[in-house]
Structures are given as structure tokens and as C-alpha cells.
Design a protein around this motif. Structure first.
Motif, PDB file in Angstrom:
ATOM      1  N   ARG A  76      34.461  34.406  34.745  1.00 46.64           N
ATOM      2  CA  ARG A  76      33.958  33.184  34.114  1.00 46.64           C
ATOM      3  C   ARG A  76      33.367  33.467  32.730  1.00 46.64           C
ATOM      4  N   LEU A  77      32.662  34.596  32.592  1.00 47.36           N
ATOM      5  CA  LEU A  77      32.002  34.913  31.325  1.00 47.36           C
ATOM      6  C   LEU A  77      32.938  35.562  30.311  1.00 47.36           C
ATOM      7  N   HIS A  78      33.958  36.266  30.799  1.00 47.84           N
ATOM      8  CA  HIS A  78      34.828  37.030  29.893  1.00 47.84           C
ATOM      9  C   HIS A  78      36.306  36.766  30.225  1.00 47.84           C
ATOM     10  N   PRO A  79      36.771  35.536  30.093  1.00 45.66           N
ATOM     11  CA  PRO A  79      38.161  35.227  30.494  1.00 45.66           C
ATOM     12  C   PRO A  79      39.214  35.916  29.642  1.00 45.66           C
ATOM     13  N   THR A  80      38.850  36.350  28.420  1.00 44.97           N
ATOM     14  CA  THR A  80      39.832  36.998  27.544  1.00 44.97           C
ATOM     15  C   THR A  80      39.562  38.494  27.383  1.00 44.97           C
ATOM     16  N   HIS A  81      38.710  39.048  28.206  1.00 45.52           N
ATOM     17  CA  HIS A  81      38.397  40.477  28.108  1.00 45.52           C
ATOM     18  C   HIS A  81      39.647  41.305  28.404  1.00 45.52           C
ATOM     19  N   VAL A 141      39.948  42.167  32.147  1.00 45.09           N
ATOM     20  CA  VAL A 141      39.627  41.148  33.141  1.00 45.09           C
ATOM     21  C   VAL A 141      40.582  41.224  34.334  1.00 45.09           C
ATOM     22  N   ASP A 142      41.775  41.812  34.143  1.00 47.64           N
ATOM     23  CA  ASP A 142      42.695  41.960  35.263  1.00 47.64           C
ATOM     24  C   ASP A 142      42.096  42.846  36.355  1.00 47.64           C
ATOM     25  N   TYR A 143      41.238  43.783  35.963  1.00 50.32           N
ATOM     26  CA  TYR A 143      40.573  44.649  36.937  1.00 50.32           C
ATOM     27  C   TYR A 143      39.648  43.827  37.836  1.00 50.32           C
ATOM     28  N   ALA A 144      38.968  42.842  37.260  1.00 46.87           N
ATOM     29  CA  ALA A 144      38.090  41.973  38.049  1.00 46.87           C
ATOM     30  C   ALA A 144      38.908  41.174  39.060  1.00 46.87           C
ATOM     31  N   TYR A 145      40.071  40.650  38.646  1.00 43.92           N
ATOM     32  CA  TYR A 145      40.935  39.931  39.585  1.00 43.92           C
ATOM     33  C   TYR A 145      41.390  40.870  40.715  1.00 43.92           C
ATOM     34  N   TYR A 146      41.714  42.102  40.358  1.00 40.98           N
ATOM     35  CA  TYR A 146      42.222  43.067  41.338  1.00 40.98           C
ATOM     36  C   TYR A 146      41.161  43.411  42.379  1.00 40.98           C
ATOM     37  N   ILE A 147      39.959  43.740  41.927  1.00 39.45           N
ATOM     38  CA  ILE A 147      38.908  44.103  42.874  1.00 39.45           C
ATOM     39  C   ILE A 147      38.505  42.893  43.712  1.00 39.45           C
ATOM     40  N   ARG A 148      38.552  41.686  43.120  1.00 42.28           N
ATOM     41  CA  ARG A 148      38.255  40.490  43.909  1.00 42.28           C
ATOM     42  C   ARG A 148      39.256  40.346  45.049  1.00 42.28           C
ATOM     43  N   GLY A 149      40.532  40.612  44.760  1.00 42.63           N
ATOM     44  CA  GLY A 149      41.534  40.561  45.818  1.00 42.63           C
ATOM     45  C   GLY A 149      41.293  41.619  46.882  1.00 42.63           C
ATOM     46  N   LEU A 150      40.906  42.826  46.460  1.00 41.28           N
ATOM     47  CA  LEU A 150      40.622  43.891  47.424  1.00 41.28           C
ATOM     48  C   LEU A 150      39.413  43.544  48.288  1.00 41.28           C
ATOM     49  N   TYR A 157      26.937  48.355  26.363  1.00 36.44           N
ATOM     50  CA  TYR A 157      27.531  48.706  27.655  1.00 36.44           C
ATOM     51  C   TYR A 157      27.507  47.542  28.638  1.00 36.44           C
ATOM     52  N   ALA A 158      27.123  46.354  28.175  1.00 38.60           N
ATOM     53  CA  ALA A 158      26.930  45.229  29.088  1.00 38.60           C
ATOM     54  C   ALA A 158      28.217  44.860  29.829  1.00 38.60           C
ATOM     55  N   ASP A 159      29.311  44.688  29.087  1.00 34.63           N
ATOM     56  CA  ASP A 159      30.575  44.292  29.720  1.00 34.63           C
ATOM     57  C   ASP A 159      31.066  45.363  30.687  1.00 34.63           C
ATOM     58  N   GLN A 160      31.008  46.615  30.247  1.00 36.15           N
ATOM     59  CA  GLN A 160      31.475  47.705  31.090  1.00 36.15           C
ATOM     60  C   GLN A 160      30.607  47.835  32.342  1.00 36.15           C
ATOM     61  N   ALA A 161      29.309  47.640  32.188  1.00 34.58           N
ATOM     62  CA  ALA A 161      28.404  47.725  33.340  1.00 34.58           C
ATOM     63  C   ALA A 161      28.750  46.662  34.377  1.00 34.58           C
ATOM     64  N   GLN A 162      29.119  45.483  33.931  1.00 36.74           N
ATOM     65  CA  GLN A 162      29.497  44.422  34.860  1.00 36.74           C
ATOM     66  C   GLN A 162      30.763  44.789  35.628  1.00 36.74           C
ATOM     67  N   LEU A 163      31.732  45.396  34.950  1.00 38.28           N
ATOM     68  CA  LEU A 163      32.953  45.835  35.637  1.00 38.28           C
ATOM     69  C   LEU A 163      32.653  46.954  36.626  1.00 38.28           C
TER      70      LEU A 163
END
Length: 329
Positions: A96-101, A104-113, A66-72
Motif C-alpha cells: 500500500r505504501l510503496h506500490p512502485t517500489h 514490491v514483488d517480494y512483498a507479494y511473494y512472501i504474502r502468498g507464502l 534503511y526504512a524501505d529495506q527494513a520493512q521488506l
């Protein structure tokens, strides 16, 4: 600030102080139990507890399933807990850790928000706030974050919302420059005002602020006795924005200080984004547990002997396969 606003600020500060106690996470909880607890906290909108649970999950099981999901989920929890800087840092770390996940688009989206709402803290969301008169740094960061999302993942499910917010942000940045230009006029910095107007015209095409940029150019050049440039800008203003407030019966009559109604176009052209500022962003479409259950189910179906499969397998059998009971394909 009115008494009502002061009381509201005091109540919010007291509430924040009362809710600052860090919950204790049972050290005996397994990875699955920690993840399940985090989901319960998120569903209950108890974002502070969800942050602590997800942090404990990541610290205790950094290489778990659950590591990746927990980070999201942690990025989302930080954002909902009005911790914009923490949400941005967590999003940057995930990218940075998961550029091909796949998510990962969700991380970009929340960063913008997070950048989008960085200047809208708990108190500011309940008080009058003119974003066109504030430091545009957060707006620029948010615009760039959403632009990265759209450029990298144009078909992302978050791209439409990102595009709408970019329209609003571009209008907001243009309106900020309009206010700066009027400030220069008021202070007698006419060349700076004219240059700011030209910057708006050149860099914010297709925004309603272009008319204001032309008006700044006309006013600034007239004060500098640069009448050829002023007349050229005035003709462009008259041709393209005949109803601009700076024009009275077609003649230029510029106002130094913009009225409140002059920037109403910012809200009118925001594609409903202003109403969505306080709306919560979507969580991930499926949790890690749901995806694992689906995968395990599909694995079990694939492991069934061919003879006992139903549905699509039976429908795809040939005539000879059926009458020979599977002896002939």
C-alpha cells in the motif's frame, strides 16, 4: 494422538514459552547500527530478535535511508518466525505504501507464502496433516496472492516458484471438493454430490480430480434416477479415465468413502512443492548496505578524471586520440 506426539507438543510449547522474552534494544544505536544488528540476527536465524530490531529501526527512523529495506526484511522475519498474520499485514502495508517500489514483488511473494503456510503452524508441521480435509480458505488466499504476483510481475524472479505452488494449490482445492462430494454421498445428499462433481469438472480442468468429479456425477445421478445424465457422465469417465478406481472392468462401481490412496495424485503432481513447504524463502538478493556500497563505488568511478580511467575507457579510445595524447577525439 500418540505419546510421542504429545511429548513433542509439550516440548515445543515449553520452548516457545522460554523464548518469549522480548529483547531490549539499546536506544543509543544509530540507524546503521540497528540495521547491521538486524542483518546479524537474520544471518543467525534469530528471527524473533530480528523482528524486534527491525521494528525499532522503523519506529526510530521512519524516513531513514534503511526504512524501505527494513520493512521488506520485517516481512521476511515475521514469516520465518511463524507469524503468518503479522507477515501478511506487513506485506499489505508495504504494498500500500510503496506500490512502485522495485522490490514490491517480494512483498507479494512472501504474502502468498504466508497464506500458503497459514494452516501449518509449528505443531502442525511435525504432525500428520491431510490438507485436503481442512478449511481451504488459506489455500484460496494463497492462490490469489500468487496470481496477483504473476499477473503484475510475470518476469519476477519469484514467478516460477509461485506458478509451481499455484499448480499444487489448484490440485489441493480440487481434492478438497472431492472429499466434500464424498461426504454428501455418505449423508445421502445426492443432488449436492452430483452438483459438486459438476463443479469440479467445470472449474478444475486439467487436474487429476476431474475423474473423481465425473464419478461423483455418475453416483449422484444414479441415486436420483437421472439415468441419462448418469450415462453421459459415465461415458466421459470411461473414455478419458479408463483406469479410474470407480471403474471395475469398465463398469461403474463407486466407493462412498475415498481410500487414502485415491488422492495420492495430489503429491505426485505437485511439482516438488510439498517438499518445499518447509524450505525457507529466499531473502532479498542484496541488502541495502550492499546496494549503497555499489552505488558509492560507481559514483566514485564516474567522478574520476577521464585521463586516469582504466579498462573499458582506454579500450574505447580512437587511434587519433591515442597518438595526440587526448587532444583529438
Amino acid at each position: 494422538m500418540s505419546l510421542k506426539h504429545l511429548l513433542l507438543v509439550g516440548a515445543l510449547a515449553l520452548l516457545a514459552a522460554c523464548s518469549s522474552n522480548t529483547p531490549v534494544i539499546d536506544e543509543s544505536l544509530s540507524e546503521s547500527e540497528l540495521y547491521r544488528k538486524a542483518q546479524v540476527d537474520l544471518d543467525a536465524k534469530n528471527y524473533g530478535a530480528a523482528v524486534e530490531t527491525l521494528r525499532a529501526l522503523e519506529a526510530r527512523y521512519p524516513f531513514g535511508r534503511y526504512a524501505d529495506q527494513a520493512q521488506l526484511e520485517l516481512i521476511y522475519a515475521y514469516y520465518q518466525n511463524v507469524e503468518a498474520e503479522a507477515a501478511t499485514a506487513s506485506a499489505d502495508r508495504f504494498i500500500r505504501l510503496h506500490p512502485t517500489h522495485p522490490n514490491v514483488d517480494y512483498a507479494y511473494y512472501i504474502r502468498g507464502l504466508a497464506s500458503f503456510n497459514r494452516d501449518r503452524g509449528i505443531i502442525e508441521r511435525f504432525l500428520p496433516l491431510d490438507m485436503t480435509r481442512r478449511d481451504p480458505g488459506a489455500a484460496r488466499d494463497s492462490f490469489n496472492d500468487f496470481a496477483q504476483l504473476i499477473n503484475r510481475y510475470p518476469n519476477s524472479q519469484y514467478a516460477p516458484d509461485a506458478r509451481a505452488r499455484m499448480v499444487y494449490l489448484r490440485n489441493l482445492l480440487a481434492a478438497y471438493d472431492v472429499n466434500v462430494g464424498h461426504y454428501y454421498l455418505k449423508r445421502g445428499a445426492y443432488l449436492a454430490a452430483a452438483n459438486r462433481g459438476r463443479y469440479i469438472v467445470e472449474n478444475f480442468q486439467q487436474t487429476p480430480a476431474v475423474g473423481d468429479g465425473l464419478a461423483l456425477m455418475v453416483a449422484g445421478y444414479n441415486r436420483l434416477a437421472m439415468y441419462d445424465l448418469a450415462d453421459s457422465a459415465l461415458q466421459t469417465l470411461q473414455l478419458n479415465y479408463p483406469d479410474h478406481p470407480a471403474l471395475v472392468d469398465g463398469k461403474f462401481k463407486h466407493h462412498i468413502e475415498p481410500a487414502e490412496a485415491d488422492l495420492d495424485w495430489l503429491e505426485a503432481t505437485s511439482v516438488g512443492v510439498i517438499d518445499a513447504v518447509t524450505a525457507p524463502p529466499p531473502r532479498m538478493a542484496k541488502t541495502q548496505m550492499e546496494r549503497e556500497m555499489e552505488r558509492q563505488y560507481q559514483d566514485a568511478v564516474d567522478a574520476l578524471p577521464r585521463e586516469i580511467r582504466v579498462g573499458g575507457q582506454e579500450a574505447g579510445r580512437t587511434f587519433w586520440n591515442k597518438i595526440t595524447f587526448g587532444l583529438i577525439d
